[in-house]
Design a protein around this motif. Structure first.
Motif, short mmCIF file in Angstrom:
data_model
loop_
_atom_site.label_atom_id
_atom_site.label_comp_id
_atom_site.label_asym_id
_atom_site.label_seq_id
_atom_site.Cartn_x
_atom_site.Cartn_y
_atom_site.Cartn_z
N ILE A 81 22.32 18.63 -3.61
CA ILE A 81 23.07 19.24 -2.52
C ILE A 81 22.29 19.09 -1.22
CG2 ILE A 81 24.21 21.36 -1.72
CD1 ILE A 81 23.17 22.02 -4.95
N ARG A 82 22.97 18.62 -0.19
CA ARG A 82 22.33 18.58 1.13
C ARG A 82 22.70 19.88 1.85
NH1 ARG A 82 19.83 15.31 4.58
NH2 ARG A 82 19.76 13.56 3.13
N ARG A 102 22.52 22.29 5.08
CA ARG A 102 22.34 22.07 6.51
C ARG A 102 21.88 23.30 7.28
NH1 ARG A 102 28.18 19.73 6.41
NH2 ARG A 102 28.13 21.45 4.95
N ASP A 128 33.18 20.13 3.56
CA ASP A 128 32.24 19.31 4.34
C ASP A 128 30.92 19.10 3.61
OD1 ASP A 128 34.10 19.30 6.30
OD2 ASP A 128 33.14 20.86 7.50
N ALA A 129 30.65 19.91 2.61
CA ALA A 129 29.33 19.88 1.97
C ALA A 129 29.11 18.57 1.21
CB ALA A 129 29.20 21.06 1.03
N GLU A 130 27.85 18.14 1.21
CA GLU A 130 27.48 16.95 0.44
C GLU A 130 26.91 17.41 -0.88
OE1 GLU A 130 25.10 13.78 2.23
OE2 GLU A 130 25.76 14.55 4.18
N GLU A 150 17.45 22.11 7.53
CA GLU A 150 17.98 21.18 6.52
C GLU A 150 17.07 21.13 5.28
OE1 GLU A 150 18.68 17.29 8.06
OE2 GLU A 150 20.08 18.03 9.58
N ASP A 193 26.42 15.94 -4.70
CA ASP A 193 26.51 14.79 -5.62
C ASP A 193 26.25 15.24 -7.04
OD1 ASP A 193 26.83 13.06 -3.44
OD2 ASP A 193 24.65 12.93 -3.19
N ARG A 201 30.65 23.32 -5.13
CA ARG A 201 31.56 22.53 -4.26
C ARG A 201 32.54 23.46 -3.55
NH1 ARG A 201 31.56 18.11 -7.93
NH2 ARG A 201 30.38 16.45 -6.93
#
Ligand SMILES: Nc1ncnc2c1ncn2[C@@H]1O[C@H](COP(=O)(O)OP(=O)(O)O)[C@@H](O)[C@H]1O
Ligand SMILES: [Mg+2]
Length: 185
Positions: A3-4, A6, A180-182, A150, A184, A174
């Motif tokens: 997860i990125r 921010r 907008d969340a990244e 970040e 994966d 998610r």
């Protein structure tokens, strides 16, 4: 899952989503450099669980118990930074509490795995914001304060227990972090 994150706010949301998926007997191993956000994550997790007491970086106390306000499992927060060896961890006698509590071990990698086959590993690293050369003076989005919040969070399930649970957690992350969340994985 990767997860990125921010912002600090997003990290708190992530921890609250994780909290909602935990139950008694769960073990979390938190890894990351000093200042990565392990204690911050644990604080939001504790808020999500509804436990008592201020969650801090334990200085003199290695393990601290935070009982639930509503009859849920106790949060046992361990800062293994000061522990020199695995024997010291077993001296804490966490095994006896593990079953009834949610145990979070900071700096636990390579040390806390002996406590259980089943654990959730959470690794926090600073995001791309560490590379100052990436910053563009002309770009207002490159506000240094924001960049500094970040993080990249890698959550991995270990053991049979998490094999069956990680999918649901990923879906909830998610949903919790929004479109907008990244996320994966
Ligand atoms: N996205 C973020 N997630 C977690 N902490 C963040 C974030 N952005 C900024 N911070 C700040 O970084 C610091 C993290 O400290 P702390 O949680 O004590 O780290 P650790 O326990 O890993 O040493 C706190 O001051 C927190 O406010
Ligand atoms: Mg800490």
């Amino acid at each position: 899952m990767r997860i990125r994150i921010r912002s600090l706010d997003e990290m708190r949301t992530l921890a609250e989503v994780v909290a909602a998926h935990l139950s008694a007997g769960d073990l979390l191993i938190l890894t990351g450099n000093l200042g990565a956000g392990k204690t911050t994550f644990t604080q939001a997790l504790g808020r999500g669980l509804g436990v008592r007491g201020r969650i801090t970086s334990p200085t003199f106390v290695i393990a601290r118990e935070h009982p639930s306000r509503h009859g849920g499992p106790t949060l046992v927060h361990v800062d293994a930074y000061r522990l020199g060896a695995a024997e010291e961890l077993s001296d804490l006698d966490l095994d006896s509490e593990l079953e009834d509590s949610i145990t979070v071990v900071e700096w636990g990698e390579g040390l806390a795995e002996q406590l259980s086959q089943d654990y959730l590993s959470v690794t926090i690293t600073h995001g791309g914001g560490d590379d100052v050369s990436d910053l563009d003076d002309e770009d207002p989005a490159d506000d240094e304060y924001l960049v500094d919040e970040e993080r990249v969070v890698e959550i991995t399930g270990h053991g049979q227990d998490w094999e069956g649970r990680l999918g649901a957690l990923t879906a909830a992350v998610r949903t919790g972090l929004g479109p907008d969340a990244e996320v994966d994985g």
